[in-house]
Scaffold this active site. Structure first.
Site, PDB file in Angstrom:
ATOM      1  N   SER A 136       0.864  -1.173   0.000  1.00  0.00           N
ATOM      2  CA  SER A 136       0.000   0.000   0.000  1.00  0.00           C
ATOM      3  C   SER A 136       0.911   1.237   0.000  1.00  0.00           C
ATOM      4  CB  SER A 136      -0.881  -0.038   1.255  1.00  0.00           C
ATOM      5  OG  SER A 136      -1.630   1.143   1.376  1.00  0.00           O
ATOM      6  N   LYS A 162      -1.159  -0.924  -4.255  1.00  0.00           N
ATOM      7  CA  LYS A 162      -2.372  -0.147  -3.955  1.00  0.00           C
ATOM      8  C   LYS A 162      -1.956   1.291  -3.708  1.00  0.00           C
ATOM      9  CE  LYS A 162      -4.978   0.089   0.249  1.00  0.00           C
ATOM     10  NZ  LYS A 162      -5.666  -0.650   1.337  1.00  0.00           N
ATOM     11  N   LYS A 164      -2.801   5.072  -2.549  1.00  0.00           N
ATOM     12  CA  LYS A 164      -3.741   5.901  -1.799  1.00  0.00           C
ATOM     13  C   LYS A 164      -4.117   7.079  -2.690  1.00  0.00           C
ATOM     14  CE  LYS A 164      -4.029   3.821   2.194  1.00  0.00           C
ATOM     15  NZ  LYS A 164      -5.313   3.422   2.785  1.00  0.00           N
ATOM     16  N   ASP A 189      -7.138   3.189  -3.099  1.00  0.00           N
ATOM     17  CA  ASP A 189      -7.900   3.271  -1.837  1.00  0.00           C
ATOM     18  C   ASP A 189      -8.042   4.740  -1.459  1.00  0.00           C
ATOM     19  OD1 ASP A 189      -9.048   2.972   0.658  1.00  0.00           O
ATOM     20  OD2 ASP A 189      -7.320   1.962   1.581  1.00  0.00           O
ATOM     21  N   GLU A 215     -11.123   1.009  -3.660  1.00  0.00           N
ATOM     22  CA  GLU A 215     -11.487   0.754  -2.265  1.00  0.00           C
ATOM     23  C   GLU A 215     -12.069   1.999  -1.594  1.00  0.00           C
ATOM     24  OE1 GLU A 215      -8.234  -1.042  -0.180  1.00  0.00           O
ATOM     25  OE2 GLU A 215      -9.091  -0.731   1.807  1.00  0.00           O
ATOM     26  N   ASP A 240     -13.985  -1.246   2.919  1.00  0.00           N
ATOM     27  CA  ASP A 240     -13.128  -1.357   4.106  1.00  0.00           C
ATOM     28  C   ASP A 240     -13.938  -0.779   5.269  1.00  0.00           C
ATOM     29  OD1 ASP A 240     -11.237  -0.847   6.132  1.00  0.00           O
ATOM     30  OD2 ASP A 240      -9.688  -0.068   4.815  1.00  0.00           O
ATOM     31  N   LYS A 264     -10.209  -6.281   8.107  1.00  0.00           N
ATOM     32  CA  LYS A 264      -9.199  -5.881   9.084  1.00  0.00           C
ATOM     33  C   LYS A 264      -9.656  -6.400  10.435  1.00  0.00           C
ATOM     34  CE  LYS A 264      -7.485  -1.708   6.882  1.00  0.00           C
ATOM     35  NZ  LYS A 264      -7.735  -0.275   6.761  1.00  0.00           N
ATOM     36  N   GLY A 292      -4.346  -4.060   6.254  1.00  0.00           N
ATOM     37  CA  GLY A 292      -3.389  -3.765   7.325  1.00  0.00           C
ATOM     38  C   GLY A 292      -3.567  -2.361   7.848  1.00  0.00           C
TER      39      GLY A 292
HETATM   40  O1  OSB Z   1      -7.297   1.948   4.534  1.00  0.00           O
HETATM   41  O2  OSB Z   1      -6.088   0.223   4.238  1.00  0.00           O
HETATM   42  C1  OSB Z   1      -6.257   1.325   4.771  1.00  0.00           C
HETATM   43  C2  OSB Z   1      -3.135   2.179   6.863  1.00  0.00           C
HETATM   44  C3  OSB Z   1      -3.709   2.921   7.882  1.00  0.00           C
HETATM   45  C4  OSB Z   1      -5.059   3.162   7.844  1.00  0.00           C
HETATM   46  C5  OSB Z   1      -5.861   2.667   6.805  1.00  0.00           C
HETATM   47  C6  OSB Z   1      -5.302   1.903   5.801  1.00  0.00           C
HETATM   48  C7  OSB Z   1      -3.904   1.684   5.824  1.00  0.00           C
HETATM   49  C8  OSB Z   1      -3.185   0.949   4.778  1.00  0.00           C
HETATM   50  C9  OSB Z   1      -1.888   0.289   5.194  1.00  0.00           C
HETATM   51  O3  OSB Z   1      -3.508   0.949   3.613  1.00  0.00           O
HETATM   52  C10 OSB Z   1      -1.781  -1.122   4.740  1.00  0.00           C
HETATM   53  C11 OSB Z   1      -0.628  -1.817   5.429  1.00  0.00           C
HETATM   54  O4  OSB Z   1      -0.616  -1.970   6.672  1.00  0.00           O
HETATM   55  O5  OSB Z   1       0.277  -2.239   4.704  1.00  0.00           O
HETATM   56 MG    MG Z   2      -8.582   0.890   3.146  1.00  0.00          MG
END
Ligand code: OSB
Ligand code: MG
Length: 371
Positions: A136, A162, A164, A189, A215, A240, A264, A292
């Site tokens: 991510s 992925k 952001k 995401d 996402e 999510d 999660k 995660g």
């Molecule tokens: O939305 O998936 C998410 C990290 C903090 C808060 C929200 C998210 C995330 C990540 C990190 O995308 C994913 C990872 O731990 O590798």
């Molecule tokens: Mg997410």
């Protein structure tokens, strides 16, 4: 299983680089760590994913600490047989606070697996020895920096990325990454950053650049907006934040608002619920994967065990330890293996050991509660 004590540490672990999402930037992770010990000296570990500020969800380190100390530990000490199921059932009388509940539930899962001398993966019904993972990638200061960052993750061996995104950081960065890497499996995401009504624009760039999965573009409660985006889309619509329990999943499935499920452990309140949600999604033709929250090795080990169970079929957001931390609190580190995979630990429980000396270096406080 009789509990003797629960220790609650607050830890500050510096990230290798800042992680920026649509809701903010994190430079280090502050989290609560749970150490539960039985009367026979068996130990189980849990981690609470709540951050300092309630930006991803309404929970924070402070609310989770209050919930754990004032309500959940007393409740746990009153249980005659503190199994993860008995704890979850008893904790169910309190609304919300799922990250706080998850921290204790997962510690009990680790503890039970260790007591049985089994790996957590096996104890949960896991059947994979390696799990497929992706990375991510946070919002970067510029598009060239993003392309460079993605390139370095690909060189490191990650097979799925992925990005952001948020309004103003979407079509341009996604297009630039796609042009540089035509065959890359690309997900995005938004962490709820788009107004409902932005669906047509999202669809346009997502389909133009071959994004395989979008996402949580809209707010947690925006079931209909997600359903409209999913209708006829060439990408999966992943939820999510919207999915926190059985009823929210049921509503999203019924409305056809979800075509991929991010599970999660923290968001849904534990491993037990996480598995049942993913099973239910699978029965309705919706694939799941494990999300995660930049966990330390403790939380990540729980996530890896979860991802090894049958209903998790898409690549998970579980990267190698060095993608998050220079110095993690567990050993051995998670390392990226062939085919963008992580090995599922085989040792008892979560299969990694907490290094108390390293932990003490990063610990801000520690309190022990005795039965
Ligand atoms: O939305 O998936 C998410 C990290 C903090 C808060 C929200 C998210 C995330 C990540 C990190 O995308 C994913 C990872 O731990 O590798
Ligand atoms: Mg997410």
């Amino acid at each position: 299983m009789r509990l003797a004590s629960v220790r609650l540490d607050e830890v500050d672990l510096p990230l290798v680089e800042p992680f920026e999402t649509s809701f903010g930037v994190e430079h280090q992770r502050r989290f609560l760590l749970v150490r539960a010990e039985t009367k026979d000296g068996e130990v189980g570990w849990g981690e609470c994913a709540a951050a300092v500020d309630p930006l991803y969800s309404s929970e924070s380190v402070a609310t989770a600490r209050w919930m754990i100390v004032e309500r959940l530990i007393p409740l746990l000490f009153r249980l005659r047989d503190p199994t993860p199921e008995a704890f979850s059932q008893a904790a169910g009388r309190f609304r919300g606070h799922r990250m706080a509940k998850a921290a204790l539930e997962i510690a009990l899962q680790d503890l039970r697996a260790r007591t049985l001398g089994r790996s957590l993966s096996k104890a949960l019904g896991g059947h994979r020895s390696r799990i497929r993972v992706g990375v991510s990638v946070g919002i970067q200061p510029s598009v060239p920096k993003l392309v460079d960052r993605v390139g370095r993750y690909l060189e490191a061996g990650y097979g799925r990325v992925k990005l952001k995104v948020r309004p103003g950081w979407d079509a341009r960065p996604v297009g630039a990454v796609r042009r540089e890497y035509p065959d890359l499996e690309l997900w995005v995401d938004a962490n709820q950053a788009y107004p409902i009504g932005a669906g047509d624009r999202i669809r346009a760039w997502a389909e133009k650049y071959g994004v395989a999965q979008v996402e949580q573009p809209f707010a947690e409660r925006a079931v209909r907006a997600h359903a409209e985006l999913a209708r006829g889309a060439r990408f999966r619509v992943c939820l999510d934040e919207s999915i926190v329990d059985g009823p929210s999943l049921e509503d999203a499935l019924g409305a056809r608002a979800v075509t991929s499920l991010n599970v999660k452990v923290a968001r849904v309140g534990g491993l037990g619920v996480g598995i049942s949600l993913a099973r239910h999604a699978a029965r309705n033709g919706v694939p799941s994967w494990v999300g995660g929250m930049l966990e330390s090795g403790v939380g990540r080990a729980h996530n890896v065990a979860l991802a090894s169970t049958p209903p998790f079929v898409l690549s998970s957001d579980l990267s190698a330890s060095d993608r998050y931390y220079r110095e993690d609190i567990t050993d051995p580190p998670f390392v990226l293996g062939p085919g963008s995979t992580l090995a599922v630990p085989r040792g008892p429980g979560i299969g990694v050991e907490v290094m108390e000396r390293t932990l003490r270096k990063h610990r801000r406080s520690s309190r022990t509660f005795r039965q």
